[in-house]
Write an enzyme that holds these catalytic residues in place. Sequence first.
Site, PDB file in Angstrom:
ATOM      1  N   ASN A  10       0.858  -1.180   0.000  1.00  0.00           N
ATOM      2  CA  ASN A  10       0.000   0.000   0.000  1.00  0.00           C
ATOM      3  C   ASN A  10       0.899   1.236   0.000  1.00  0.00           C
ATOM      4  OD1 ASN A  10      -1.862   1.990   0.476  1.00  0.00           O
ATOM      5  ND2 ASN A  10      -2.536   1.223   2.474  1.00  0.00           N
ATOM      6  N   TRP A  11       0.988   1.864  -1.155  1.00  0.00           N
ATOM      7  CA  TRP A  11       1.906   3.008  -1.295  1.00  0.00           C
ATOM      8  C   TRP A  11       1.301   4.319  -0.759  1.00  0.00           C
ATOM      9  CZ3 TRP A  11       4.290   2.232  -6.932  1.00  0.00           C
ATOM     10  CH2 TRP A  11       5.066   1.062  -6.914  1.00  0.00           C
ATOM     11  N   LYS A  12       0.053   4.268  -0.407  1.00  0.00           N
ATOM     12  CA  LYS A  12      -0.632   5.440   0.169  1.00  0.00           C
ATOM     13  C   LYS A  12      -0.366   6.709  -0.659  1.00  0.00           C
ATOM     14  CE  LYS A  12      -0.566   3.161   4.605  1.00  0.00           C
ATOM     15  NZ  LYS A  12      -0.569   3.250   6.071  1.00  0.00           N
ATOM     16  N   HIS A  96      -9.920   0.949   4.350  1.00  0.00           N
ATOM     17  CA  HIS A  96      -8.686   1.152   5.114  1.00  0.00           C
ATOM     18  C   HIS A  96      -8.992   2.088   6.288  1.00  0.00           C
ATOM     19  CE1 HIS A  96      -4.659   2.347   6.261  1.00  0.00           C
ATOM     20  NE2 HIS A  96      -4.222   1.282   5.608  1.00  0.00           N
ATOM     21  N   GLU A  98      -7.476   4.478   7.507  1.00  0.00           N
ATOM     22  CA  GLU A  98      -7.244   5.905   7.240  1.00  0.00           C
ATOM     23  C   GLU A  98      -8.436   6.519   6.517  1.00  0.00           C
ATOM     24  OE1 GLU A  98      -3.436   5.318   5.384  1.00  0.00           O
ATOM     25  OE2 GLU A  98      -2.624   4.747   7.331  1.00  0.00           O
ATOM     26  N   GLU A 168      -5.991  -5.262   9.980  1.00  0.00           N
ATOM     27  CA  GLU A 168      -4.983  -4.253  10.314  1.00  0.00           C
ATOM     28  C   GLU A 168      -5.376  -3.538  11.612  1.00  0.00           C
ATOM     29  OE1 GLU A 168      -2.690  -2.889   6.625  1.00  0.00           O
ATOM     30  OE2 GLU A 168      -4.552  -1.764   6.631  1.00  0.00           O
ATOM     31  N   GLY A 174       1.832   1.896  10.932  1.00  0.00           N
ATOM     32  CA  GLY A 174       2.844   2.961  10.909  1.00  0.00           C
ATOM     33  C   GLY A 174       3.473   3.277  12.258  1.00  0.00           C
ATOM     34  N   SER A 214       2.810  -2.371  10.390  1.00  0.00           N
ATOM     35  CA  SER A 214       4.240  -2.426  10.728  1.00  0.00           C
ATOM     36  C   SER A 214       4.913  -3.743  10.328  1.00  0.00           C
ATOM     37  CB  SER A 214       4.457  -2.133  12.221  1.00  0.00           C
ATOM     38  OG  SER A 214       4.015  -0.827  12.524  1.00  0.00           O
ATOM     39  N   GLY A 235       2.788  -1.366   4.350  1.00  0.00           N
ATOM     40  CA  GLY A 235       2.740   0.068   4.054  1.00  0.00           C
ATOM     41  C   GLY A 235       4.140   0.631   3.958  1.00  0.00           C
ATOM     42  N   GLY A 236       4.633   1.189   5.052  1.00  0.00           N
ATOM     43  CA  GLY A 236       5.933   1.871   5.067  1.00  0.00           C
ATOM     44  C   GLY A 236       7.071   1.087   4.435  1.00  0.00           C
TER      45      GLY A 236
HETATM   46  P1  PGA Z   1       2.368   0.106   7.724  1.00  0.00           P
HETATM   47  O1  PGA Z   1       0.955   0.332   6.964  1.00  0.00           O
HETATM   48  O2  PGA Z   1       2.976  -1.148   7.157  1.00  0.00           O
HETATM   49  O3  PGA Z   1       3.168   1.332   7.419  1.00  0.00           O
HETATM   50  O4  PGA Z   1       2.072  -0.039   9.173  1.00  0.00           O
HETATM   51  C1  PGA Z   1       0.102  -0.723   6.686  1.00  0.00           C
HETATM   52  C2  PGA Z   1      -1.169  -0.228   6.048  1.00  0.00           C
HETATM   53  O5  PGA Z   1      -1.663   0.833   6.436  1.00  0.00           O
HETATM   54  O6  PGA Z   1      -1.719  -0.871   5.145  1.00  0.00           O
END
Ligand code: PGA
Length: 253
Positions: A10-12, A96, A98, A168, A174, A214, A235-236
């Site tokens: 997930n490159w957000k 998601h 977010e 998640e 994150g 994470s 993500g990150g």
């Molecule tokens: P993260 O994000 O790996 O940076 O914790 C995961 C996600 O939000 O899909």
Amino acid sequence: MTRVPVIAANWKMQLTEGEAIMLAESIREDWDSGDSLEVILFPSFLHIPIVRDILKGKPVGLGGQNLSFAEKGAFTGEIGAFQLVDSGCSHVLIGHSERRHYFHEDYETVNRKVQAAIAANLHVMLCIGESTDERKTGVTEMVIIDQLESAFAGINQDRLANMYIAYEPIWAIGTGHTPEPEEAAHVHQIVRKTITRLYSEQIAKSIRILYGGSVEPRNIAAFMSQEDVDGVLVGGASLNSKKFLQCLTKWRT
Ligand code: PGA
């Protein structure tokens, strides 16, 4: 039933076009796709066609990070399911945390988006997860079940093929904090039990349940070795080509 393991990225809203190009190119050059692993990338909408062209011929799924609940029409600023398909997407992330948090996507909106995606034959990766407070007050199971029941309301079982669920925990996204892999696996079991109750055991066994929050090269194998963890949503660590390529190789070591 054997479920093909999956690693999704997930490159957000993190990369410039140049950075997205570099990342896609390194996946093309340095990942040995002969492995029995499904890889799905969720770039920004703007970068989907570029990433699609770079990875042409590679077995990499491409998806949108969001979509409109509406089919088509005067919805300024929105992206419809048909447009994702037209751009080469096979997948879409829905719900998601977010989006639920910052954009106030409620259960009904998430359900409408699932319906819109399924109608366009997109494979949905539905994200669910509890907040810190919900975890502290011991209502994780209830929250997970509510999120699943509401997202799948009115969805016929024959539309569930190739659905993914990403568990998640919000407090793990994150932050560098993760649940113990066994704890995550326990929630995955609850997810599978809920799908069995809502649909059937056969469907529950076919759905892939990913852990997200994470995930990094150092912990990926611990999660993916759990019986009910079929993959991870990164993500990150997916923004750094070295780290992401390590994830693609270290998941079973
Ligand atoms: P993260 O994000 O790996 O940076 O914790 C995961 C996600 O939000 O899909």
